[in-house]
Write an enzyme that holds these catalytic residues in place. Sequence first.
Site, short mmCIF file in Angstrom:
data_model
loop_
_atom_site.label_atom_id
_atom_site.label_comp_id
_atom_site.label_asym_id
_atom_site.label_seq_id
_atom_site.Cartn_x
_atom_site.Cartn_y
_atom_site.Cartn_z
N TYR A 2 -15.01 20.44 -11.47
CA TYR A 2 -15.54 19.10 -11.77
C TYR A 2 -16.63 18.76 -10.75
CZ TYR A 2 -14.88 13.91 -12.04
OH TYR A 2 -15.03 12.55 -12.15
N LYS A 24 -7.55 9.69 -17.65
CA LYS A 24 -7.85 10.34 -18.92
C LYS A 24 -6.63 10.36 -19.84
CE LYS A 24 -11.88 12.57 -16.99
NZ LYS A 24 -11.94 11.77 -15.74
N ARG A 42 0.81 -1.21 0.00
CA ARG A 42 0.00 0.00 0.00
C ARG A 42 0.85 1.27 0.00
NH1 ARG A 42 -1.98 2.67 4.32
NH2 ARG A 42 -1.67 0.91 5.73
N ASP A 62 -6.58 21.27 -10.38
CA ASP A 62 -6.82 20.11 -11.22
C ASP A 62 -6.24 20.43 -12.60
OD1 ASP A 62 -7.88 18.17 -12.98
OD2 ASP A 62 -9.65 17.90 -11.74
#
Length: 402
Positions: A117, A214, A64, A189
């Site tokens: 967003y 993306k 992790r 962002d």
Amino acid sequence: MSSTPQPPRRAATQATHLGRHPEDYQGFVNPPIYHASTVLFPTVAKLEQARNNRYEYGSIRYGRFGTPLSLCLERAIAELEGGYGAVSVSSGLAAITTALGAFSAAGDHILVCDNVYHPTRLYCDEVLARYGVSVSYYEPLLGAGIEEMIRDNTRAIYMESPGSQTFEVQDVPAISRVAQQHGITTIIDNTWATPLYFKPIALGVDISIHAATKYIVGHSDAMLGIVVANEAHFDKLSRGTIYHGHCAGPDSVYLGLRGLRTLPARMKTHQDNAVQLATWLAARAEVERVLHPALPGDPGHALWQRDFSGASGLFGVVLNDAPKQAIAAMLDGLELFGMGFSWGGFESLCIPVHPGDYRISPQWADTGPMLRIHAGLEDIVDLQADLDAGFERLRRVANGVD
């Protein structure tokens, strides 16, 4: 005898070579995928050393906390964007919530751009509010005027430039200067422009977020988020990521690193196709206006020219008033433009969007239907033909022919 200093590498060269060390894995071009949770240590001393260094970036202790593969991707993106370090997480939204969670606490106030967003807005309104963080949404074109909205307990300013539905370009350097004067953390962002076309950390921003799902992945086949930080903010970001239990899956990390290698070539085609489509659409009778900062007539064009070195494939189109059934006829019959809640992949997309449902500062003024278009990697002539046929269907239904 001293060696001759090498000139700085260009972005395309960096994207090809960063995070790649064939000498470390027997000459293979790509690093191996680590499907791993447990890391074994040969001695108690080594085990204790790893425990004591668990917050040290690059410390391999448990799956992790990162693997050699995730470190390859994180260091590549951080260097490409000009940051100090990066963390990889399971999705773009996880990257957003990781950053906001790391730099806000109960009693804090944060400023968030109103073109953000929509899932970011939901996280602020539905989650941060429950934990005692107050949020104010500011007008995206406010620039240095944001200083008037700062309170004694304002701890972060969250930007998105351009906005991923309405495409306003913010004066990021001006906002960053105000934030620095008040000791406020700035977060942005940067998914739209990618690390290739916008370097927010060089303009004074502290934290840069990528929905790597993306453009970085680029093939619509993985969920991935990356957060880049400057040196002053990286430790807090890294610890916040660990505290929240965030990590990225090994296969997604590999696909992100693979996508990075072709990012420059893909982004050029996305940009060229989008600009050509946007220019073509702006001249059509069915279109009221096109929202794309790379177009000279766009309100954000001057800021885009000043701060960005390129554009992506995502932009908006406001149509003249038309019945819902006419819009549906146009979109339902498209053959190359799919309808899906994403962008950044190789394929073109076109969906109706409704910014008037949530915009508050200012309220959305356009009344005509709006489409968000992602220009993929197809041939521009074919994309124009597909939209042209769609407009013909729209006209026929609007005029009662069909």
